[in-house]
Enzyme design. Structure first.
Site, short mmCIF file in Angstrom:
data_model
loop_
_atom_site.label_atom_id
_atom_site.label_comp_id
_atom_site.label_asym_id
_atom_site.label_seq_id
_atom_site.Cartn_x
_atom_site.Cartn_y
_atom_site.Cartn_z
N SER A 142 0.87 -1.18 0.00
CA SER A 142 0.00 0.00 0.00
C SER A 142 0.90 1.22 0.00
CB SER A 142 -0.84 0.00 1.29
OG SER A 142 -1.53 1.23 1.43
N TYR B 24 -1.69 -1.24 10.34
CA TYR B 24 -1.70 -1.34 8.87
C TYR B 24 -0.43 -0.71 8.30
CZ TYR B 24 -3.75 -1.22 4.14
OH TYR B 24 -4.01 -1.42 2.79
N1 LIG Z 1 -8.74 -0.41 -1.29
C1 LIG Z 1 -7.74 0.41 -1.06
O1 LIG Z 1 -7.89 1.64 -1.04
C2 LIG Z 1 -6.35 -0.15 -0.83
C3 LIG Z 1 -5.28 0.76 -0.75
C4 LIG Z 1 -4.02 0.27 -0.54
C5 LIG Z 1 -3.80 -1.09 -0.43
N2 LIG Z 1 -4.84 -1.95 -0.51
C6 LIG Z 1 -4.53 -3.38 -0.40
O2 LIG Z 1 -5.04 -4.06 -1.52
C7 LIG Z 1 -5.31 -5.43 -1.18
C8 LIG Z 1 -6.71 -5.79 -1.62
O3 LIG Z 1 -7.61 -4.98 -0.89
P1 LIG Z 1 -9.08 -4.60 -1.37
O4 LIG Z 1 -9.19 -3.15 -1.29
O5 LIG Z 1 -9.42 -5.33 -2.61
O6 LIG Z 1 -9.85 -5.19 -0.10
P2 LIG Z 1 -11.14 -6.09 0.03
O7 LIG Z 1 -11.45 -6.07 1.49
O8 LIG Z 1 -12.15 -5.72 -0.96
O9 LIG Z 1 -10.58 -7.53 -0.36
C9 LIG Z 1 -9.67 -8.22 0.42
C10 LIG Z 1 -9.91 -9.71 0.22
O10 LIG Z 1 -8.96 -10.42 1.01
C11 LIG Z 1 -9.63 -11.50 1.61
N3 LIG Z 1 -8.94 -11.90 2.83
C12 LIG Z 1 -8.87 -11.26 4.02
N4 LIG Z 1 -8.19 -11.98 4.90
C13 LIG Z 1 -7.82 -13.10 4.26
C14 LIG Z 1 -7.11 -14.26 4.65
N5 LIG Z 1 -6.64 -14.40 5.90
N6 LIG Z 1 -6.88 -15.23 3.73
C15 LIG Z 1 -7.36 -15.10 2.47
N7 LIG Z 1 -8.06 -14.05 2.04
C16 LIG Z 1 -8.28 -13.06 2.94
C17 LIG Z 1 -11.04 -11.00 1.91
O11 LIG Z 1 -11.96 -12.08 2.08
C18 LIG Z 1 -11.32 -10.16 0.68
O12 LIG Z 1 -11.95 -10.92 -0.32
C19 LIG Z 1 -5.07 -5.53 0.32
O13 LIG Z 1 -3.78 -6.05 0.56
C20 LIG Z 1 -5.14 -4.09 0.77
O14 LIG Z 1 -4.44 -3.88 1.98
C21 LIG Z 1 -6.11 -1.52 -0.72
#
Ligand SMILES: NC(=O)c1ccc[n+]([C@@H]2O[C@H](COP(=O)([O-])OP(=O)(O)OC[C@H]3O[C@@H](n4cnc5c(N)ncnc54)[C@H](O)[C@@H]3O)[C@@H](O)[C@H]2O)c1
Length: 271
Positions: free
Chosen positions: A143, A156
């Site tokens: 991130s 985080y």
């Molecule tokens: N959305 C944002 O603004 C943003 C910004 C920076 C980084 N991220 C990162 O991007 C990645 C994806 O995030 P997103 O926004 O799509 O989130 P999201 O919550 O939509 O999806 C995350 C997915 O990970 C799965 N998950 C959670 N814990 C798990 C586990 N222990 N084992 C297997 N699967 C698991 C959840 O079931 C979910 O389907 C993450 O690493 C998040 O930290 C997101």
């Protein structure tokens, strides 16, 4: 690296960025796309929908808890035994936990296992085969919180910094062995994670202060381009490069500025 004919695993595939990437990767004609998540029903629905669009059996859904080493190992071993060595492993699953030092270890441990150790465990069980054949591609999702900070979520920010550090270390250490590493550092992306944290996208854009909130489909295009270019750092928001430069150029000023931003914006997290 091209994705065509590759065996690819994506974790967190039921979520916003993961499912958009799975759909986008499918357009590159991989040999096999393994969509893994805690939410196995959603990964199976996703796989069915990808297979219907592709007109062939390219995707499968699998359960995996990336916060548990045995589960990560079992997934990697199952794919190797049933198909062949995984070519590209995308450790994308992540969690935000909104924890600081006054919160207990439970939240910190969860963030540590899912946001950081999941990448270490994947590398541990992928590397032996990759080193044998002199090729393999690890993509991780950290991130911009792992380069700048995450206002309001110390766990985080800390675990995502560790994820960036691990990816850079892997890229440096194993480059000569044919191992490629990309770390995706998104800014604000319109997914259930962001909505769950801030409530709505408009508030999120104000809170993050990094410009627009992008759609997961835009991120998926950026990830494919990053893998094709074998870029170590893959960013979604160009303005974040300026923030990185400002942080390095004048660190005290950056900390003071971020502290003022936190004081102005923290009410957005409160309701
Ligand atoms: N959305 C944002 O603004 C943003 C910004 C920076 C980084 N991220 C990162 O991007 C990645 C994806 O995030 P997103 O926004 O799509 O989130 P999201 O919550 O939509 O999806 C995350 C997915 O990970 C799965 N998950 C959670 N814990 C798990 C586990 N222990 N084992 C297997 N699967 C698991 C959840 O079931 C979910 O389907 C993450 O690493 C998040 O930290 C997101």
């Amino acid at each position: 690296m091209e994705l065509t004919d590759k065996i690819i695993v994506i974790t967190g595939a039921a979520g916003g960025i993961g499912s958009a990437c799975a759909r986008r990767f499918a357009a590159e004609q991989p040999r096999l796309l393994v969509c893994a998540d805690l939410d196995v029903a959603s990964t199976q629905q996703l796989a069915t929908s990808i297979n219907t669009s592709a007109g062939r059996e390219v995707a499968i859904g699998r359960h995996c808890d990336v916060g548990n080493e045995a589960s990560v190992k079992a997934l990697i071993e199952e794919i190797a035994a049933t198909y062949a060595t995984i070519d590209i492993y995308f450790a994308n699953a992540g969690v935000s936990v909104s924890a600081g030092p006054l919160d207990g270890d439970e939240a910190w441990d969860r963030a540590w296992r899912i946001n950081t150790m999941a990448h270490v465990w994947a590398a541990r069980h992928l590397l032996p085969a990759w080193l044998d054949r002199g090729e393999g591609y690890l993509v991780t999702t950290a991130s911009m919180a792992g380069i700048l900070t995450s206002l309001g979520d110390g766990a985080y920010s800390t675990t995502k910094h560790a994820a960036v550090g691990f990816a850079e270390w892997m890229a440096i250490t194993y480059k000569a062995d044919g191992i490629r590493v990309s770390v995706l550092c998104p800014g604000g992306i319109n997914t259930p994670m962001l909505a769950g944290l801030i409530g709505d996208v408009e508030k999120a854009a104000q809170f993050i202060g990094g410009g627009d909130v992008k759609e997961p489909e835009e991120v998926a295009d950026i990830v494919v381009a990053g893998i094709r270019d074998e870029a170590t750092l893959v960013m979604t928001h160009p303005v974040m490069t300026t923030y990185m430069e400002r942080k390095v150029a004048d660190h005290p000023r950056w900390v003071a500025g971020m502290s003022r931003l936190w004081q102005r914006q923290k009410h957005l997290l409160e309701g």
